[in-house]
Design an enzyme around this catalytic site. Structure first.
Site, PDB file in Angstrom:
ATOM      1  CD  GLU A 111     -54.337   2.436   0.493  1.00  0.00           C
ATOM      2  OE1 GLU A 111     -54.110   2.289   1.717  1.00  0.00           O
ATOM      3  OE2 GLU A 111     -54.895   3.451   0.023  1.00  0.00           O
ATOM      4  CB  ALA A 170     -46.573  -2.150   4.407  1.00  0.00           C
ATOM      5  CB  CYS A 223     -55.139   3.421  -8.897  1.00  0.00           C
ATOM      6  SG  CYS A 223     -54.126   4.780  -8.302  1.00  0.00           S
ATOM      7  CD  GLU A 277     -58.856   5.066 -11.026  1.00  0.00           C
ATOM      8  OE1 GLU A 277     -58.249   4.421 -10.148  1.00  0.00           O
ATOM      9  OE2 GLU A 277     -59.192   6.243 -10.882  1.00  0.00           O
TER      10      GLU A 277
HETATM   11  N1  THU Z   1     -56.473   6.000  -5.798  1.00  0.00           N
HETATM   12  C1  THU Z   1     -57.116   5.272  -6.753  1.00  0.00           C
HETATM   13  O1  THU Z   1     -57.442   4.092  -6.553  1.00  0.00           O
HETATM   14  N2  THU Z   1     -57.373   5.873  -7.944  1.00  0.00           N
HETATM   15  C2  THU Z   1     -57.010   7.146  -8.253  1.00  0.00           C
HETATM   16  O2  THU Z   1     -57.139   7.557  -9.395  1.00  0.00           O
HETATM   17  C3  THU Z   1     -56.499   8.024  -7.208  1.00  0.00           C
HETATM   18  C4  THU Z   1     -56.062   7.361  -5.959  1.00  0.00           C
HETATM   19  C5  THU Z   1     -56.165   5.338  -4.525  1.00  0.00           C
HETATM   20  C6  THU Z   1     -54.701   5.117  -4.312  1.00  0.00           C
HETATM   21  C7  THU Z   1     -54.629   5.016  -2.796  1.00  0.00           C
HETATM   22  O3  THU Z   1     -54.907   3.664  -2.438  1.00  0.00           O
HETATM   23  C8  THU Z   1     -55.770   5.893  -2.325  1.00  0.00           C
HETATM   24  O4  THU Z   1     -56.594   6.118  -3.455  1.00  0.00           O
HETATM   25  C9  THU Z   1     -55.330   7.221  -1.756  1.00  0.00           C
HETATM   26  O5  THU Z   1     -54.488   7.869  -2.626  1.00  0.00           O
END
Ligand code: THU
Length: 160
Positions: free
Chosen positions: A64, A66, A73, A75
């Site tokens: 993530e 800020a 993500c 993936e």
């Molecule tokens: N997130 C993923 O890593 N993969 C997904 O397919 C859905 C969401 C993450 C993004 C963010 O860091 C956290 O989950 C909450 O949305």
């Protein structure tokens, strides 16, 4: 006018114990990596382990920022790392799991739309389906044979 029904088959396993040894191993790697997620804003950890057709595995976690939209993500990190490390090797499978800081999630969580598009890119690039295995923190495991099943009417390089 006519109607066309689009269908797909979701395979559902009661628990991770019903999986093949190979698939269970992918979830072991992904679960171990959840601690490495950088998710201070959502407190929602995601890990994805990719199996390549040369037998190697590559794992990624959500990263993530800020500035929220800049985050990546799990993936995305797994697919990008796999492609960077093994640029000429097709991807066979991806196992995705999560851990929420709020509650124990007992059902699989599916990849977001952007990650479905990312998966489609690697399927079309290597002309090989990527099996998607999904699991919550515990409970059922879903298996989807190809991202095209969960991204119908998609746009890919075949359209260009
Ligand atoms: N997130 C993923 O890593 N993969 C997904 O397919 C859905 C969401 C993450 C993004 C963010 O860091 C956290 O989950 C909450 O949305």
């Amino acid at each position: 006018m006519k109607e066309r029904e689009l269908k797909f088959t979701l395979r559902v396993f009661d628990t991770v114990n019903e999986l093949s040894k190979e698939d269970a191993t992918l979830f072991v790697a992904a679960k171990n990596a959840l601690k490495d997620a950088y998710a201070p804003y959502s407190n929602f950890r995601v890990a994805a382990t990719v199996l390549l057709s040369n037998g190697k595995t590559v794992t990624g976690t959500n990263q993530e920022n800020a500035a929220f939209p800049v985050g990546i993500c799990a993936e995305g990190t797994a697919l990008s790392a796999a492609s960077a490390l093994y640029p000429d090797v097709a991807i066979s499978k991806i196992a995705i799991t999560i851990k929420s800081g709020k509650q124990i999630i007992k059902q699989p969580v599916a990849p977001c739309g952007v990650c479905r598009q990312r998966l489609l890119e690697y399927e079309t690039r290597f002309n090989q389906n990527i099996e998607i295995l999904l699991m919550g923190e515990e409970g059922e495991v879903y298996a989807v044979a190809t991202v095209k099943d969960i991204l119908p009417l998609n746009f890919s390089k075949n359209d260009l």
